[in-house]
Scaffold this motif. Structure first.
Motif, PDB file in Angstrom:
ATOM      1  N   ARG A  73       0.826  -1.218   0.000  1.00 20.86           N
ATOM      2  CA  ARG A  73       0.000   0.000   0.000  1.00 20.86           C
ATOM      3  C   ARG A  73       0.856   1.262   0.000  1.00 20.86           C
ATOM      4  O   ARG A  73       0.564   2.233   0.687  1.00 20.86           O
ATOM      5  N   ARG A  74       1.904   1.223  -0.789  1.00 24.09           N
ATOM      6  CA  ARG A  74       2.783   2.373  -0.968  1.00 24.09           C
ATOM      7  C   ARG A  74       2.585   2.893  -2.385  1.00 24.09           C
ATOM      8  O   ARG A  74       2.346   2.112  -3.302  1.00 24.09           O
ATOM      9  N   PRO A  75       2.722   4.181  -2.597  1.00 25.57           N
ATOM     10  CA  PRO A  75       2.590   4.693  -3.964  1.00 25.57           C
ATOM     11  C   PRO A  75       3.788   4.278  -4.819  1.00 25.57           C
ATOM     12  O   PRO A  75       4.914   4.223  -4.346  1.00 25.57           O
ATOM     13  N   VAL A  76       3.517   3.980  -6.059  1.00 23.23           N
ATOM     14  CA  VAL A  76       4.589   3.643  -6.991  1.00 23.23           C
ATOM     15  C   VAL A  76       5.364   4.901  -7.330  1.00 23.23           C
ATOM     16  O   VAL A  76       6.577   4.885  -7.493  1.00 23.23           O
ATOM     17  N   TYR A  77       4.671   6.001  -7.419  1.00 26.18           N
ATOM     18  CA  TYR A  77       5.271   7.302  -7.705  1.00 26.18           C
ATOM     19  C   TYR A  77       4.980   8.203  -6.523  1.00 26.18           C
ATOM     20  O   TYR A  77       3.817   8.430  -6.179  1.00 26.18           O
ATOM     21  N   GLU A  78       6.022   8.696  -5.855  1.00 25.04           N
ATOM     22  CA  GLU A  78       5.845   9.554  -4.682  1.00 25.04           C
ATOM     23  C   GLU A  78       5.110  10.829  -5.065  1.00 25.04           C
ATOM     24  O   GLU A  78       5.426  11.458  -6.070  1.00 25.04           O
ATOM     25  N   GLY A  79       4.146  11.193  -4.283  1.00 22.77           N
ATOM     26  CA  GLY A  79       3.384  12.409  -4.525  1.00 22.77           C
ATOM     27  C   GLY A  79       2.117  12.164  -5.324  1.00 22.77           C
ATOM     28  O   GLY A  79       1.376  13.095  -5.615  1.00 22.77           O
ATOM     29  N   ALA A  80       1.846  10.924  -5.705  1.00 23.74           N
ATOM     30  CA  ALA A  80       0.646  10.594  -6.461  1.00 23.74           C
ATOM     31  C   ALA A  80      -0.206   9.639  -5.638  1.00 23.74           C
ATOM     32  O   ALA A  80       0.272   9.002  -4.696  1.00 23.74           O
ATOM     33  N   ALA A  81      -1.449   9.546  -5.999  1.00 18.77           N
ATOM     34  CA  ALA A  81      -2.338   8.620  -5.311  1.00 18.77           C
ATOM     35  C   ALA A  81      -1.882   7.183  -5.583  1.00 18.77           C
ATOM     36  O   ALA A  81      -1.503   6.862  -6.711  1.00 18.77           O
ATOM     37  N   PRO A  82      -1.884   6.334  -4.546  1.00 13.37           N
ATOM     38  CA  PRO A  82      -1.386   4.964  -4.742  1.00 13.37           C
ATOM     39  C   PRO A  82      -2.120   4.188  -5.834  1.00 13.37           C
ATOM     40  O   PRO A  82      -1.493   3.476  -6.618  1.00 13.37           O
ATOM     41  N   GLY A  83      -3.425   4.312  -5.900  1.00 12.91           N
ATOM     42  CA  GLY A  83      -4.191   3.582  -6.911  1.00 12.91           C
ATOM     43  C   GLY A  83      -3.897   4.065  -8.318  1.00 12.91           C
ATOM     44  O   GLY A  83      -3.717   3.259  -9.241  1.00 12.91           O
ATOM     45  N   ARG A  84      -3.843   5.373  -8.490  1.00 18.77           N
ATOM     46  CA  ARG A  84      -3.593   5.935  -9.819  1.00 18.77           C
ATOM     47  C   ARG A  84      -2.167   5.631 -10.292  1.00 18.77           C
ATOM     48  O   ARG A  84      -1.955   5.268 -11.442  1.00 18.77           O
ATOM     49  N   SER A  85      -1.186   5.765  -9.394  1.00 17.17           N
ATOM     50  CA  SER A  85       0.196   5.505  -9.807  1.00 17.17           C
ATOM     51  C   SER A  85       0.404   4.028 -10.122  1.00 17.17           C
ATOM     52  O   SER A  85       1.137   3.679 -11.057  1.00 17.17           O
ATOM     53  N   ALA A  86      -0.253   3.132  -9.384  1.00 17.17           N
ATOM     54  CA  ALA A  86      -0.136   1.707  -9.667  1.00 17.17           C
ATOM     55  C   ALA A  86      -0.795   1.362 -11.002  1.00 17.17           C
ATOM     56  O   ALA A  86      -0.271   0.539 -11.768  1.00 17.17           O
ATOM     57  N   THR A  87      -1.900   2.006 -11.305  1.00 14.51           N
ATOM     58  CA  THR A  87      -2.583   1.755 -12.577  1.00 14.51           C
ATOM     59  C   THR A  87      -1.740   2.206 -13.752  1.00 14.51           C
ATOM     60  O   THR A  87      -1.600   1.481 -14.747  1.00 14.51           O
ATOM     61  N   VAL A  88      -1.155   3.390 -13.654  1.00 14.40           N
ATOM     62  CA  VAL A  88      -0.332   3.902 -14.744  1.00 14.40           C
ATOM     63  C   VAL A  88       0.921   3.044 -14.915  1.00 14.40           C
ATOM     64  O   VAL A  88       1.293   2.678 -16.040  1.00 14.40           O
ATOM     65  N   ALA A  89       1.570   2.693 -13.816  1.00 15.11           N
ATOM     66  CA  ALA A  89       2.785   1.882 -13.900  1.00 15.11           C
ATOM     67  C   ALA A  89       2.485   0.488 -14.449  1.00 15.11           C
ATOM     68  O   ALA A  89       3.253  -0.047 -15.257  1.00 15.11           O
ATOM     69  N   ALA A  90       1.372  -0.103 -14.023  1.00 19.31           N
ATOM     70  CA  ALA A  90       1.006  -1.426 -14.535  1.00 19.31           C
ATOM     71  C   ALA A  90       0.677  -1.354 -16.024  1.00 19.31           C
ATOM     72  O   ALA A  90       1.021  -2.274 -16.786  1.00 19.31           O
ATOM     73  N   SER A  91       0.053  -0.276 -16.458  1.00 17.28           N
ATOM     74  CA  SER A  91      -0.258  -0.113 -17.887  1.00 17.28           C
ATOM     75  C   SER A  91       1.023  -0.006 -18.708  1.00 17.28           C
ATOM     76  O   SER A  91       1.141  -0.613 -19.785  1.00 17.28           O
ATOM     77  N   VAL A  92       1.990   0.755 -18.227  1.00 18.18           N
ATOM     78  CA  VAL A  92       3.269   0.889 -18.925  1.00 18.18           C
ATOM     79  C   VAL A  92       4.002  -0.455 -18.942  1.00 18.18           C
ATOM     80  O   VAL A  92       4.602  -0.832 -19.953  1.00 18.18           O
ATOM     81  N   ALA A  93       3.934  -1.196 -17.846  1.00 23.60           N
ATOM     82  CA  ALA A  93       4.600  -2.503 -17.777  1.00 23.60           C
ATOM     83  C   ALA A  93       3.981  -3.481 -18.764  1.00 23.60           C
ATOM     84  O   ALA A  93       4.698  -4.197 -19.474  1.00 23.60           O
ATOM     85  N   VAL A  94       2.663  -3.513 -18.839  1.00 22.13           N
ATOM     86  CA  VAL A  94       1.993  -4.416 -19.776  1.00 22.13           C
ATOM     87  C   VAL A  94       2.291  -4.001 -21.213  1.00 22.13           C
ATOM     88  O   VAL A  94       2.509  -4.850 -22.081  1.00 22.13           O
ATOM     89  N   ALA A  95       2.336  -2.693 -21.480  1.00 22.12           N
ATOM     90  CA  ALA A  95       2.676  -2.220 -22.830  1.00 22.12           C
ATOM     91  C   ALA A  95       4.105  -2.620 -23.205  1.00 22.12           C
ATOM     92  O   ALA A  95       4.367  -3.027 -24.343  1.00 22.12           O
ATOM     93  N   ALA A  96       5.044  -2.529 -22.262  1.00 28.35           N
ATOM     94  CA  ALA A  96       6.420  -2.931 -22.534  1.00 28.35           C
ATOM     95  C   ALA A  96       6.519  -4.436 -22.779  1.00 28.35           C
ATOM     96  O   ALA A  96       7.246  -4.882 -23.675  1.00 28.35           O
ATOM     97  N   LEU A  97       5.785  -5.222 -22.015  1.00 28.91           N
ATOM     98  CA  LEU A  97       5.769  -6.669 -22.246  1.00 28.91           C
ATOM     99  C   LEU A  97       5.179  -7.001 -23.615  1.00 28.91           C
ATOM    100  O   LEU A  97       5.695  -7.862 -24.334  1.00 28.91           O
TER     101      LEU A  97
END
Length: 107
Positions: A73-97
């Motif tokens: 339950r930590r933010p992926v990007y400091e200063g952003a909402a944990p849910g939103r930063s996890a969604t954006v990071a997961a989307s970028v990860a899936v796109a890279a895969l």
């Protein structure tokens, strides 16, 4: 001067012509078996393998890191909402895969 170190230009030219072949021409296998193997698409496949590996490793690493941060339950990007930063990071990860798999499909 006919050539360097006693080698004539004719001998060098013949050696170069023997090594340089047309694209797609068969190459002899090492070991002197005499059976020619086609080179295939090795020149174009090597960058695709490298790019696919880079994208796949980056995507996998980002996806694992995002999952660990979200589980704690930590933010992926400091200063952003944990849910939103996890969604954006997961989307970028899936796109890279997906991009890595696309590169591998070009082999």
């Amino acid at each position: 001067m006919g050539g360097a170190a006693g080698v004539s230009e004719g001998a060098v030219g013949a050696a170069v012509r023997a090594v340089v072949q047309e694209p797609g021409a068969p190459l002899a296998t090492p070991g002197g078996s005499g059976v020619a193997q086609p080179l295939g698409n090795l020149v174009e496949a090597t960058p695709a393998v490298f790019a696919g590996a880079v994208f796949a490793l980056f995507g996998l690493g980002l996806l694992v890191w995002t999952a660990v941060r979200a589980r704690h339950r930590r933010p992926v990007y400091e200063g952003a909402a944990p849910g939103r930063s996890a969604t954006v990071a997961a989307s970028v990860a899936v796109a890279a895969l997906a991009l890595g798999l696309w590169c591998f499909s070009r082999i």
